[in-house]
Write an enzyme that holds these catalytic residues in place. Structure first.
Site, PDB file in Angstrom:
ATOM      1  N   HIS A   8     -32.930  49.628  16.338  1.00  0.00           N
ATOM      2  CA  HIS A   8     -32.839  50.919  16.846  1.00  0.00           C
ATOM      3  C   HIS A   8     -32.941  52.032  15.684  1.00  0.00           C
ATOM      4  CE1 HIS A   8     -30.338  54.266  19.024  1.00  0.00           C
ATOM      5  NE2 HIS A   8     -31.404  54.460  19.601  1.00  0.00           N
ATOM      6  N   ARG A   9     -33.817  52.823  15.593  1.00  0.00           N
ATOM      7  CA  ARG A   9     -33.984  53.790  14.739  1.00  0.00           C
ATOM      8  C   ARG A   9     -33.859  52.926  13.290  1.00  0.00           C
ATOM      9  NH1 ARG A   9     -29.520  58.300  16.492  1.00  0.00           N
ATOM     10  NH2 ARG A   9     -29.849  58.047  18.759  1.00  0.00           N
ATOM     11  N   GLU A  35     -37.732  50.291  16.773  1.00  0.00           N
ATOM     12  CA  GLU A  35     -37.508  51.399  17.681  1.00  0.00           C
ATOM     13  C   GLU A  35     -37.643  52.568  16.722  1.00  0.00           C
ATOM     14  OE1 GLU A  35     -35.813  54.751  20.419  1.00  0.00           O
ATOM     15  OE2 GLU A  35     -35.127  53.743  18.411  1.00  0.00           O
ATOM     16  N   ASP A  37     -38.320  57.475  16.856  1.00  0.00           N
ATOM     17  CA  ASP A  37     -38.191  58.581  17.786  1.00  0.00           C
ATOM     18  C   ASP A  37     -39.367  59.516  17.124  1.00  0.00           C
ATOM     19  OD1 ASP A  37     -36.094  57.871  19.661  1.00  0.00           O
ATOM     20  OD2 ASP A  37     -35.021  57.917  17.540  1.00  0.00           O
ATOM     21  N   HIS A  50     -35.000  61.702  15.392  1.00  0.00           N
ATOM     22  CA  HIS A  50     -34.305  61.695  16.679  1.00  0.00           C
ATOM     23  C   HIS A  50     -34.098  63.036  17.203  1.00  0.00           C
ATOM     24  CE1 HIS A  50     -30.943  61.575  19.539  1.00  0.00           C
ATOM     25  NE2 HIS A  50     -31.635  60.395  20.105  1.00  0.00           N
ATOM     26  N   GLU A 110     -40.685  55.983  20.835  1.00  0.00           N
ATOM     27  CA  GLU A 110     -40.324  56.731  21.963  1.00  0.00           C
ATOM     28  C   GLU A 110     -40.472  58.120  21.717  1.00  0.00           C
ATOM     29  OE1 GLU A 110     -35.861  57.357  22.348  1.00  0.00           O
ATOM     30  OE2 GLU A 110     -36.222  59.093  23.619  1.00  0.00           O
ATOM     31  N   LYS A 112     -39.958  61.969  22.100  1.00  0.00           N
ATOM     32  CA  LYS A 112     -38.804  62.762  22.371  1.00  0.00           C
ATOM     33  C   LYS A 112     -39.211  64.082  22.902  1.00  0.00           C
ATOM     34  CE  LYS A 112     -35.139  60.729  21.146  1.00  0.00           C
ATOM     35  NZ  LYS A 112     -34.577  60.230  22.186  1.00  0.00           N
ATOM     36  N   ASP A 230     -28.180  49.042  16.816  1.00  0.00           N
ATOM     37  CA  ASP A 230     -28.235  49.785  15.322  1.00  0.00           C
ATOM     38  C   ASP A 230     -27.852  48.483  14.363  1.00  0.00           C
ATOM     39  OD1 ASP A 230     -28.394  51.845  16.590  1.00  0.00           O
ATOM     40  OD2 ASP A 230     -26.191  52.357  16.554  1.00  0.00           O
TER      41      ASP A 230
HETATM   42  O1  G3P Z   1     -35.235  53.622  23.131  1.00  0.00           O
HETATM   43  C1  G3P Z   1     -33.923  53.664  23.401  1.00  0.00           C
HETATM   44  C2  G3P Z   1     -32.917  54.741  22.617  1.00  0.00           C
HETATM   45  O2  G3P Z   1     -33.284  55.007  21.749  1.00  0.00           O
HETATM   46  C3  G3P Z   1     -32.856  55.980  23.695  1.00  0.00           C
HETATM   47  O3  G3P Z   1     -31.799  56.741  23.484  1.00  0.00           O
HETATM   48  O4  G3P Z   1     -30.965  58.807  22.389  1.00  0.00           O
HETATM   49  O5  G3P Z   1     -30.974  56.707  21.032  1.00  0.00           O
HETATM   50  O6  G3P Z   1     -33.189  57.982  21.421  1.00  0.00           O
HETATM   51  P1  G3P Z   1     -31.674  57.613  22.040  1.00  0.00           P
HETATM   52 CA    CA Z   2     -34.693  56.517  20.632  1.00  0.00          CA
END
Ligand code: G3P
Ligand code: CA
Length: 247
Positions: A8-9, A35, A37, A50, A110, A112, A230
């Site tokens: 995640h990120r 993943e 953003d 993000h 993703e 945004k 993470d």
């Molecule tokens: O893609 C899943 C998750 O990243 C969505 O929430 O706020 O971390 O971008 P956020």
């Molecule tokens: Ca995200």
């Protein structure tokens, strides 16, 4: 093998989120996917960050949409995390696509565009992913249902996901009505009947953001298609422990 572990990120517990060091670290950990953003600069360059502004993760302030690509590239996106990462810049989507092209891992992009509905973001991102021939291992996601509809109508993404952190009525049916084929849902909203229905309806189900071992273990038991975390090293450890090493 399910679930695919998505960093995640990037490996954002250990390196500044959404930067090349965080992606590289996740790759070194043998993550299944990454993943990230996407926001658009003033001159319409897709960049990986993000928040809608640079305040939290750089040495400056301001909205991404008010900064040109050149201005944004001057910022330090690493020092806020640790002096070790001083000089790290905000990557463009293209930098990530170039880097990932020869690595056989999955990608979740993703958009945004739920707070700022950036004009043409869907088309700009789609054209870049297509140009890099990465459609087959990319999932595109957004919290914006109208954007999902636009992409279903005007792009050929292989996997299109609606993101939700809120309880919605008949979520699997809603996803299908939008023209998507995946649901990315906050951890606390998942239950076994949602998993079963998603499987029956051929909708991929992935959960965010799962960091604690107990939650990682429970997510693996649910049989979901993917986990955003993470701590990809920890999630991979439990996945291999519970399911074996064969992928
Ligand atoms: O893609 C899943 C998750 O990243 C969505 O929430 O706020 O971390 O971008 P956020
Ligand atoms: Ca995200």
């Amino acid at each position: 093998m399910k679930p695919k572990i998505y960093a995640h990120r990037g490996a954002s517990n250990y390196a500044p989120e959404n930067t090349m060091p965080a992606f590289q670290l996740a790759y070194n950990m043998k993550t299944d996917g990454i993943e990230t953003d996407v926001q658009l600069t003033k001159d319409n360059v897709p960049v990986l960050i993000h928040d809608e502004h640079v305040n939290r993760t750089t040495n400056s302030i301001g909205y991404i949409r008010d900064l040109t690509y050149h201005e944004l590239k001057q910022l330090d996106a690493g020092s806020w995390f640790s002096p070790k990462f001083k000089g790290t810049t905000i990557p463009t989507l293209e930098e990530l696509l170039t880097w990932i092209k020869d690595k056989s891992i999955y990608l979740n992009i993703e958009l945004k565009n739920n707070k700022i509905d950036y004009k043409y973001i869907e088309a700009i991102v789609y054209e870049q992913i297509k140009a890099y021939q990465l459609i087959n291992r990319t999932t595109i996601s957004t919290f914006n249902p109208n954007s999902v509809k636009r992409m279903a109508a005007h792009t050929n993404f292989r996997e299109l996901a609606l993101l939700t952190s809120k309880r919605i009525r008949n979520p699997i049916q809603f996803v299908k009505e939008l023209g998507a084929n995946a649901l990315h849902v906050k951890y606390n909203l998942v239950n076994p009947s949602m998993v079963t229905l998603a499987q029956q309806q051929h909708v991929k189900l992935r959960i965010f953001t799962v960091n604690r071992p107990a939650r990682i273990i429970r997510s693996i038991k649910y049989g979901v298609d993917g986990i955003f975390t993470d701590v990809p090293d920890v999630a991979l450890y439990y996945k291999h422990l519970m399911l074996g090493k064969q992928q």
